[in-house]
Structure formats: structure tokens, C-alpha cells
Design a protein around this motif. Structure first.
Motif, PDB file in Angstrom:
ATOM      1  N   MET A   1       9.103  -1.552  -6.978  1.00 19.51           N
ATOM      2  CA  MET A   1       8.273  -2.534  -6.292  1.00 19.51           C
ATOM      3  C   MET A   1       9.002  -3.042  -5.045  1.00 19.51           C
ATOM      4  SD  MET A   1       6.487  -5.774  -8.045  1.00 19.51           S
ATOM      5  CE  MET A   1       6.025  -7.173  -7.115  1.00 19.51           C
ATOM      6  N   ARG A   2       8.284  -3.101  -3.943  1.00 18.57           N
ATOM      7  CA  ARG A   2       8.881  -3.553  -2.692  1.00 18.57           C
ATOM      8  C   ARG A   2       8.929  -5.064  -2.637  1.00 18.57           C
ATOM      9  NH1 ARG A   2       5.700   0.043   1.511  1.00 18.57           N
ATOM     10  NH2 ARG A   2       4.699  -1.940   1.760  1.00 18.57           N
ATOM     11  N   THR A   3       9.967  -5.565  -2.025  1.00 17.93           N
ATOM     12  CA  THR A   3      10.085  -7.006  -1.871  1.00 17.93           C
ATOM     13  C   THR A   3       9.261  -7.462  -0.675  1.00 17.93           C
ATOM     14  OG1 THR A   3      11.988  -6.885  -0.407  1.00 17.93           O
ATOM     15  CG2 THR A   3      12.440  -6.947  -2.784  1.00 17.93           C
ATOM     16  N   MET A   4       8.997  -8.771  -0.638  1.00 17.19           N
ATOM     17  CA  MET A   4       8.247  -9.325   0.487  1.00 17.19           C
ATOM     18  C   MET A   4       8.988  -9.071   1.798  1.00 17.19           C
ATOM     19  SD  MET A   4       6.708 -13.135   1.097  1.00 17.19           S
ATOM     20  CE  MET A   4       5.588 -13.000  -0.285  1.00 17.19           C
ATOM     21  N   GLU A   5      10.323  -9.151   1.764  1.00 19.51           N
ATOM     22  CA  GLU A   5      11.112  -8.923   2.975  1.00 19.51           C
ATOM     23  C   GLU A   5      10.874  -7.515   3.510  1.00 19.51           C
ATOM     24  OE1 GLU A   5      15.757  -8.795   4.452  1.00 19.51           O
ATOM     25  OE2 GLU A   5      15.276  -9.706   2.535  1.00 19.51           O
ATOM     26  N   ASN A   6      10.847  -6.525   2.637  1.00 16.84           N
ATOM     27  CA  ASN A   6      10.613  -5.148   3.069  1.00 16.84           C
ATOM     28  C   ASN A   6       9.206  -4.970   3.619  1.00 16.84           C
ATOM     29  OD1 ASN A   6      13.181  -4.356   2.365  1.00 16.84           O
ATOM     30  ND2 ASN A   6      12.591  -3.594   0.368  1.00 16.84           N
ATOM     31  N   GLU A   7       8.225  -5.581   2.977  1.00 15.99           N
ATOM     32  CA  GLU A   7       6.851  -5.517   3.476  1.00 15.99           C
ATOM     33  C   GLU A   7       6.763  -6.167   4.838  1.00 15.99           C
ATOM     34  OE1 GLU A   7       3.950  -7.185   0.847  1.00 15.99           O
ATOM     35  OE2 GLU A   7       3.590  -5.264  -0.104  1.00 15.99           O
ATOM     36  N   ASN A   8       7.352  -7.360   4.972  1.00 20.49           N
ATOM     37  CA  ASN A   8       7.340  -8.043   6.266  1.00 20.49           C
ATOM     38  C   ASN A   8       7.940  -7.156   7.344  1.00 20.49           C
ATOM     39  OD1 ASN A   8       6.174 -10.399   5.316  1.00 20.49           O
ATOM     40  ND2 ASN A   8       8.096 -11.523   5.172  1.00 20.49           N
ATOM     41  N   LYS A   9       9.070  -6.536   7.039  1.00 20.55           N
ATOM     42  CA  LYS A   9       9.748  -5.691   8.026  1.00 20.55           C
ATOM     43  C   LYS A   9       8.874  -4.508   8.413  1.00 20.55           C
ATOM     44  CE  LYS A   9      14.106  -3.497   9.127  1.00 20.55           C
ATOM     45  NZ  LYS A   9      15.486  -3.300   8.745  1.00 20.55           N
ATOM     46  N   GLU A  10       8.292  -3.856   7.424  1.00 23.94           N
ATOM     47  CA  GLU A  10       7.424  -2.710   7.710  1.00 23.94           C
ATOM     48  C   GLU A  10       6.254  -3.126   8.589  1.00 23.94           C
ATOM     49  OE1 GLU A  10       4.157   0.059   5.478  1.00 23.94           O
ATOM     50  OE2 GLU A  10       5.841  -0.640   4.284  1.00 23.94           O
ATOM     51  N   TYR A  11       5.589  -4.203   8.235  1.00 21.58           N
ATOM     52  CA  TYR A  11       4.423  -4.659   8.987  1.00 21.58           C
ATOM     53  C   TYR A  11       4.802  -5.091  10.398  1.00 21.58           C
ATOM     54  CZ  TYR A  11       1.808  -4.785   4.558  1.00 21.58           C
ATOM     55  OH  TYR A  11       1.196  -4.477   3.374  1.00 21.58           O
ATOM     56  N   ILE A  12       5.873  -5.853  10.527  1.00 27.29           N
ATOM     57  CA  ILE A  12       6.238  -6.370  11.845  1.00 27.29           C
ATOM     58  C   ILE A  12       6.676  -5.227  12.764  1.00 27.29           C
ATOM     59  CG2 ILE A  12       8.684  -6.984  11.588  1.00 27.29           C
ATOM     60  CD1 ILE A  12       6.044  -9.287  13.043  1.00 27.29           C
ATOM     61  N   LEU A  13       7.331  -4.217  12.213  1.00 28.49           N
ATOM     62  CA  LEU A  13       7.714  -3.060  13.026  1.00 28.49           C
ATOM     63  C   LEU A  13       6.488  -2.284  13.499  1.00 28.49           C
ATOM     64  CD1 LEU A  13      10.883  -1.763  11.141  1.00 28.49           C
ATOM     65  CD2 LEU A  13      10.791  -2.871  13.395  1.00 28.49           C
ATOM     66  N   ARG A  14       5.489  -2.175  12.648  1.00 27.78           N
ATOM     67  CA  ARG A  14       4.257  -1.493  13.038  1.00 27.78           C
ATOM     68  C   ARG A  14       3.509  -2.286  14.105  1.00 27.78           C
ATOM     69  NH1 ARG A  14       1.517   0.037   7.450  1.00 27.78           N
ATOM     70  NH2 ARG A  14      -0.180   0.660   8.824  1.00 27.78           N
ATOM     71  N   VAL A  15       3.474  -3.608  13.949  1.00 24.98           N
ATOM     72  CA  VAL A  15       2.835  -4.476  14.948  1.00 24.98           C
ATOM     73  C   VAL A  15       3.590  -4.366  16.272  1.00 24.98           C
ATOM     74  CG1 VAL A  15       2.380  -6.886  15.564  1.00 24.98           C
ATOM     75  CG2 VAL A  15       1.816  -6.066  13.269  1.00 24.98           C
ATOM     76  N   TYR A  16       4.906  -4.424  16.208  1.00 28.13           N
ATOM     77  CA  TYR A  16       5.752  -4.307  17.396  1.00 28.13           C
ATOM     78  C   TYR A  16       5.462  -2.994  18.130  1.00 28.13           C
ATOM     79  CZ  TYR A  16      10.035  -4.223  20.206  1.00 28.13           C
ATOM     80  OH  TYR A  16      10.928  -4.174  21.237  1.00 28.13           O
ATOM     81  N   GLY A  17       5.394  -1.915  17.382  1.00 30.57           N
ATOM     82  CA  GLY A  17       5.118  -0.610  17.981  1.00 30.57           C
ATOM     83  C   GLY A  17       3.758  -0.552  18.648  1.00 30.57           C
ATOM     84  N   ALA A  18       2.757  -1.124  17.997  1.00 29.25           N
ATOM     85  CA  ALA A  18       1.405  -1.137  18.571  1.00 29.25           C
ATOM     86  C   ALA A  18       1.374  -1.948  19.859  1.00 29.25           C
ATOM     87  CB  ALA A  18       0.418  -1.706  17.563  1.00 29.25           C
ATOM     88  N   LEU A  19       2.058  -3.083  19.878  1.00 31.46           N
ATOM     89  CA  LEU A  19       2.108  -3.912  21.080  1.00 31.46           C
ATOM     90  C   LEU A  19       2.817  -3.177  22.215  1.00 31.46           C
ATOM     91  CD1 LEU A  19       2.912  -7.315  19.379  1.00 31.46           C
ATOM     92  CD2 LEU A  19       0.882  -6.852  20.767  1.00 31.46           C
ATOM     93  N   GLN A  20       3.929  -2.531  21.905  1.00 32.48           N
ATOM     94  CA  GLN A  20       4.662  -1.771  22.924  1.00 32.48           C
ATOM     95  C   GLN A  20       3.816  -0.627  23.463  1.00 32.48           C
ATOM     96  OE1 GLN A  20       8.543  -0.660  21.289  1.00 32.48           O
ATOM     97  NE2 GLN A  20       9.388  -1.982  22.867  1.00 32.48           N
ATOM     98  N   GLU A  21       3.138   0.056  22.557  1.00 25.70           N
ATOM     99  CA  GLU A  21       2.311   1.194  22.955  1.00 25.70           C
ATOM    100  C   GLU A  21       1.223   0.767  23.947  1.00 25.70           C
ATOM    101  OE1 GLU A  21      -0.510   4.145  20.503  1.00 25.70           O
ATOM    102  OE2 GLU A  21       1.578   4.127  19.809  1.00 25.70           O
ATOM    103  N   LYS A  22       0.727  -0.444  23.788  1.00 23.38           N
ATOM    104  CA  LYS A  22      -0.302  -0.968  24.689  1.00 23.38           C
ATOM    105  C   LYS A  22       0.299  -1.598  25.949  1.00 23.38           C
ATOM    106  CE  LYS A  22      -4.212  -1.014  24.107  1.00 23.38           C
ATOM    107  NZ  LYS A  22      -5.216  -0.051  24.556  1.00 23.38           N
ATOM    108  N   GLY A  23       1.633  -1.660  26.042  1.00 26.38           N
ATOM    109  CA  GLY A  23       2.286  -2.161  27.243  1.00 26.38           C
ATOM    110  C   GLY A  23       2.540  -3.658  27.258  1.00 26.38           C
ATOM    111  N   TYR A  24       2.399  -4.316  26.120  1.00 25.46           N
ATOM    112  CA  TYR A  24       2.637  -5.756  26.033  1.00 25.46           C
ATOM    113  C   TYR A  24       4.129  -6.057  25.822  1.00 25.46           C
ATOM    114  CZ  TYR A  24      -2.405  -6.259  25.287  1.00 25.46           C
ATOM    115  OH  TYR A  24      -3.766  -6.221  25.422  1.00 25.46           O
ATOM    116  N   ASN A  25       4.524  -7.269  26.139  1.00 23.62           N
ATOM    117  CA  ASN A  25       5.853  -7.778  25.779  1.00 23.62           C
ATOM    118  C   ASN A  25       5.774  -8.106  24.289  1.00 23.62           C
ATOM    119  OD1 ASN A  25       7.996  -9.460  25.110  1.00 23.62           O
ATOM    120  ND2 ASN A  25       7.939 -10.586  27.016  1.00 23.62           N
ATOM    121  N   ALA A  26       6.192  -7.169  23.461  1.00 24.77           N
ATOM    122  CA  ALA A  26       5.986  -7.275  22.017  1.00 24.77           C
ATOM    123  C   ALA A  26       6.655  -8.510  21.423  1.00 24.77           C
ATOM    124  CB  ALA A  26       6.489  -6.011  21.318  1.00 24.77           C
ATOM    125  N   VAL A  27       7.874  -8.796  21.827  1.00 26.50           N
ATOM    126  CA  VAL A  27       8.577  -9.964  21.282  1.00 26.50           C
ATOM    127  C   VAL A  27       7.825 -11.240  21.655  1.00 26.50           C
ATOM    128  CG1 VAL A  27      10.706 -11.316  21.391  1.00 26.50           C
ATOM    129  CG2 VAL A  27      10.825  -8.836  21.186  1.00 26.50           C
TER     130      VAL A  27
END
Length: 74
Positions: A1-27
Motif C-alpha cells: 500500500m502506498r503512503t499519502m506522501e508517495n501519492e502526493n509526490k506522484e500527483y504533484i510531479l504529474r501536475v508539474y509536468g503538465a504545467l511545464q508542457e503547457k509552458g507555465y511557470n509550474a512552481v
């Protein structure tokens, strides 16, 4: 079972990638969302807006602060 920390990391990295791909300042966009909980800071691209809503903001912020101190202690 994955911990909440691992889920958060996975989700935030995917969000970060999507924002970068669209040319936004992801941070900057993620910080804006975390401060306001306004989902318009996050693009719909690659389902990023839905992903960010799955993250518990408090636990994500706690993870970030803990990681900061882990990096500075040593």
C-alpha cells in the motif's frame, strides 16, 4: 500500500509536468493553488486539475516542510 506522501509526490510531479508542457511557470502555479485553493491556477492538460484536487494540501505542505528540513540538516 502506498503512503499519502508517495501519492502526493506522484500527483504533484504529474501536475508539474503538465504545467511545464503547457509552458507555465509550474512552481508559481502550484504555489498559487496551494495558497488559494483556486483550481484555475492548474491547467486541465493531462488531467492535472483533477489530480491536484486529489492531494490533501495540508499533508503536501507538511511533506514539503519536512523535506526542506531533511535537506538542511546533515
Amino acid at each position: 500500500m502506498r503512503t499519502m506522501e508517495n501519492e502526493n509526490k506522484e500527483y504533484i510531479l504529474r501536475v508539474y509536468g503538465a504545467l511545464q508542457e503547457k509552458g507555465y511557470n509550474a512552481v508559481g502555479q502550484i504555489v498559487g493553488y496551494l495558497l488559494t485553493e483556486d483550481p484555475t491556477y492548474i491547467t486541465n492538460h493531462l488531467g492535472a486539475r483533477n489530480l491536484i484536487r486529489k492531494i490533501d494540501r495540508y499533508s503536501l505542505l507538511a511533506d514539503i516542510v519536512a523535506a526542506y528540513f531533511d535537506d538542511t540538516e546533515g
